[in-house]
Design an enzyme around this catalytic site. Structure first.
Site, PDB file in Angstrom:
ATOM      1  N   HIS A 242     -10.088  -5.370  -3.303  1.00 27.04           N
ATOM      2  CA  HIS A 242      -8.747  -5.565  -2.740  1.00 27.04           C
ATOM      3  C   HIS A 242      -8.864  -6.011  -1.302  1.00 27.04           C
ATOM      4  O   HIS A 242      -9.750  -5.584  -0.573  1.00 27.04           O
ATOM      5  CB  HIS A 242      -7.913  -4.283  -2.844  1.00 27.04           C
ATOM      6  CG  HIS A 242      -8.606  -3.044  -2.370  1.00 27.04           C
ATOM      7  ND1 HIS A 242      -9.551  -2.377  -3.125  1.00 27.04           N
ATOM      8  CD2 HIS A 242      -8.522  -2.363  -1.203  1.00 27.04           C
ATOM      9  CE1 HIS A 242     -10.004  -1.339  -2.445  1.00 27.04           C
ATOM     10  NE2 HIS A 242      -9.397  -1.302  -1.270  1.00 27.04           N
TER      11      HIS A 242
ATOM     12  N   ASP B 197       0.849  -1.184   0.000  1.00 31.43           N
ATOM     13  CA  ASP B 197       0.000   0.000   0.000  1.00 31.43           C
ATOM     14  C   ASP B 197       0.895   1.249   0.000  1.00 31.43           C
ATOM     15  O   ASP B 197       1.908   1.302   0.701  1.00 31.43           O
ATOM     16  CB  ASP B 197      -0.908  -0.009   1.240  1.00 31.43           C
ATOM     17  CG  ASP B 197      -2.058   0.976   1.119  1.00 31.43           C
ATOM     18  OD1 ASP B 197      -3.220   0.528   1.003  1.00 31.43           O
ATOM     19  OD2 ASP B 197      -1.798   2.206   1.144  1.00 31.43           O
ATOM     20  N   ILE B 198       0.507   2.249  -0.755  1.00 27.41           N
ATOM     21  CA  ILE B 198       1.312   3.466  -0.892  1.00 27.41           C
ATOM     22  C   ILE B 198       1.292   4.282   0.411  1.00 27.41           C
ATOM     23  O   ILE B 198       2.192   5.108   0.642  1.00 27.41           O
ATOM     24  CB  ILE B 198       0.791   4.302  -2.092  1.00 27.41           C
ATOM     25  CG1 ILE B 198       1.888   5.177  -2.665  1.00 27.41           C
ATOM     26  CG2 ILE B 198      -0.433   5.117  -1.724  1.00 27.41           C
ATOM     27  CD1 ILE B 198       1.538   5.790  -4.020  1.00 27.41           C
TER      28      ILE B 198
ATOM     29  N   HIS C 137      -6.912  -5.893   2.128  1.00 29.35           N
ATOM     30  CA  HIS C 137      -5.807  -5.314   2.882  1.00 29.35           C
ATOM     31  C   HIS C 137      -5.229  -6.395   3.799  1.00 29.35           C
ATOM     32  O   HIS C 137      -5.980  -7.013   4.571  1.00 29.35           O
ATOM     33  CB  HIS C 137      -6.298  -4.177   3.781  1.00 29.35           C
ATOM     34  CG  HIS C 137      -6.798  -2.960   3.073  1.00 29.35           C
ATOM     35  ND1 HIS C 137      -6.042  -1.822   2.924  1.00 29.35           N
ATOM     36  CD2 HIS C 137      -7.991  -2.674   2.503  1.00 29.35           C
ATOM     37  CE1 HIS C 137      -6.749  -0.889   2.300  1.00 29.35           C
ATOM     38  NE2 HIS C 137      -7.941  -1.381   2.032  1.00 29.35           N
TER      39      HIS C 137
ATOM     40  N   GLY D 179     -15.177   3.442   3.796  1.00 32.86           N
ATOM     41  CA  GLY D 179     -14.000   4.170   3.322  1.00 32.86           C
ATOM     42  C   GLY D 179     -13.377   3.565   2.083  1.00 32.86           C
ATOM     43  O   GLY D 179     -12.195   3.803   1.806  1.00 32.86           O
ATOM     44  N   GLN D 180     -14.164   2.785   1.310  1.00 36.75           N
ATOM     45  CA  GLN D 180     -13.605   2.241   0.069  1.00 36.75           C
ATOM     46  C   GLN D 180     -13.359   3.376  -0.913  1.00 36.75           C
ATOM     47  O   GLN D 180     -14.277   4.135  -1.241  1.00 36.75           O
ATOM     48  CB  GLN D 180     -14.551   1.199  -0.560  1.00 36.75           C
ATOM     49  CG  GLN D 180     -13.950   0.549  -1.804  1.00 36.75           C
ATOM     50  CD  GLN D 180     -14.836  -0.548  -2.404  1.00 36.75           C
ATOM     51  OE1 GLN D 180     -15.995  -0.705  -2.022  1.00 36.75           O
ATOM     52  NE2 GLN D 180     -14.271  -1.289  -3.349  1.00 36.75           N
TER      53      GLN D 180
ATOM     54  N   ASN E 172     -12.782  -3.322   2.555  1.00 36.64           N
ATOM     55  CA  ASN E 172     -13.673  -2.163   2.626  1.00 36.64           C
ATOM     56  C   ASN E 172     -14.657  -2.234   1.463  1.00 36.64           C
ATOM     57  O   ASN E 172     -14.264  -2.491   0.319  1.00 36.64           O
ATOM     58  CB  ASN E 172     -12.863  -0.868   2.557  1.00 36.64           C
ATOM     59  CG  ASN E 172     -12.079  -0.630   3.836  1.00 36.64           C
ATOM     60  OD1 ASN E 172     -12.538  -0.982   4.925  1.00 36.64           O
ATOM     61  ND2 ASN E 172     -10.897  -0.051   3.715  1.00 36.64           N
TER      62      ASN E 172
HETATM   63  P1  5GP Z   1      -9.654   1.390   0.271  1.00 38.82           P
HETATM   64  O1  5GP Z   1      -9.715   2.662   1.080  1.00 38.82           O
HETATM   65  O2  5GP Z   1     -10.373   1.517  -1.055  1.00 38.82           O
HETATM   66  O3  5GP Z   1     -10.067   0.167   1.037  1.00 38.82           O
HETATM   67  O4  5GP Z   1      -8.120   1.147  -0.017  1.00 38.82           O
HETATM   68  C1  5GP Z   1      -7.430   1.702  -1.084  1.00 38.82           C
HETATM   69  C2  5GP Z   1      -5.984   1.665  -0.695  1.00 38.82           C
HETATM   70  O5  5GP Z   1      -5.209   1.916  -1.851  1.00 38.82           O
HETATM   71  C3  5GP Z   1      -5.587   2.723   0.339  1.00 38.82           C
HETATM   72  O6  5GP Z   1      -5.076   2.098   1.510  1.00 38.82           O
HETATM   73  C4  5GP Z   1      -4.536   3.563  -0.388  1.00 38.82           C
HETATM   74  O7  5GP Z   1      -3.473   3.976   0.445  1.00 38.82           O
HETATM   75  C5  5GP Z   1      -4.072   2.637  -1.488  1.00 38.82           C
HETATM   76  N1  5GP Z   1      -3.604   3.317  -2.692  1.00 38.82           N
HETATM   77  C6  5GP Z   1      -4.203   4.394  -3.287  1.00 38.82           C
HETATM   78  N2  5GP Z   1      -3.523   4.736  -4.395  1.00 38.82           N
HETATM   79  C7  5GP Z   1      -2.468   3.859  -4.480  1.00 38.82           C
HETATM   80  C8  5GP Z   1      -1.407   3.702  -5.442  1.00 38.82           C
HETATM   81  O8  5GP Z   1      -1.290   4.428  -6.425  1.00 38.82           O
HETATM   82  N3  5GP Z   1      -0.520   2.706  -5.203  1.00 38.82           N
HETATM   83  C9  5GP Z   1      -0.632   1.867  -4.111  1.00 38.82           C
HETATM   84  N4  5GP Z   1       0.311   0.921  -3.978  1.00 38.82           N
HETATM   85  N5  5GP Z   1      -1.624   1.973  -3.219  1.00 38.82           N
HETATM   86  C10 5GP Z   1      -2.534   2.953  -3.399  1.00 38.82           C
END
Ligand code: 5GP
Ligand code: ZN
Length: 118
Positions: free
Chosen positions: A104, A34-35, A106, A97-98, A91
């Site tokens: 995906h 994750d970034i 986590h 918070g998706q 999520n």
């Molecule tokens: P969500 O909030 O949808 O469950 O998770 C999305 C995740 O993607 C977040 O934890 C966010 O930090 C990660 N993310 C967003 N943009 C990027 C990216 O460009 N590269 C990577 N490796 N992770 C990302």
């Protein structure tokens, strides 16, 4: 098989259009860091095919759903956190918070976590 979605960030990571630190890959899954990590291990495991969320993937009644879970566990083993324990989070939707509508998982660990989450 679902089509690649042109504006989907994670579809672009699958094709290599957007770079990522990939830690594992199978024919149908990809795992990358994750970034914005929330713990020492924070990896996202995704199906390479586009499904919007976990329920959509599960509805496809495809072994891919268990492959994602097996890969999530393999990430934990690779990072040496499987025995200490780790958290898997899917999520789904705005209240959770998706932010990326490509399913995906986590994989979060490497520190003590608390329950319930905020
Ligand atoms: P969500 O909030 O949808 O469950 O998770 C999305 C995740 O993607 C977040 O934890 C966010 O930090 C990660 N993310 C967003 N943009 C990027 C990216 O460009 N590269 C990577 N490796 N992770 C990302
Ligand atoms: Zn996608």
């Amino acid at each position: 098989m679902p089509e690649k979605v042109p504006d989907c960030l994670f579809c672009k990571i699958v094709t290599g259009e957007v770079p990522a630190t990939v830690v594992r890959a199978t024919e149908r899954t990809l795992a990358f860091r994750d970034i914005n990590p929330q713990a020492p291990t924070h990896v996202l495991v995704i199906p390479k095919e586009h499904y919007a969320n976990a329920a959509e993937l599960a509805s496809a009644a495809d072994a891919l759903v268990s492959e994602v879970l097996l890969e999530a566990h393999a990430v934990a083993v690779d990072d040496g956190i499987a025995e200490a324990g780790y958290r898997l989070v899917f999520n789904t939707g705005p209240n959770a918070g998706q932010t990326v509508d490509h399913m995906h998982c986590h994989v979060i660990g490497g520190r003590q976590m608390h329950w319930p989450p905020g």
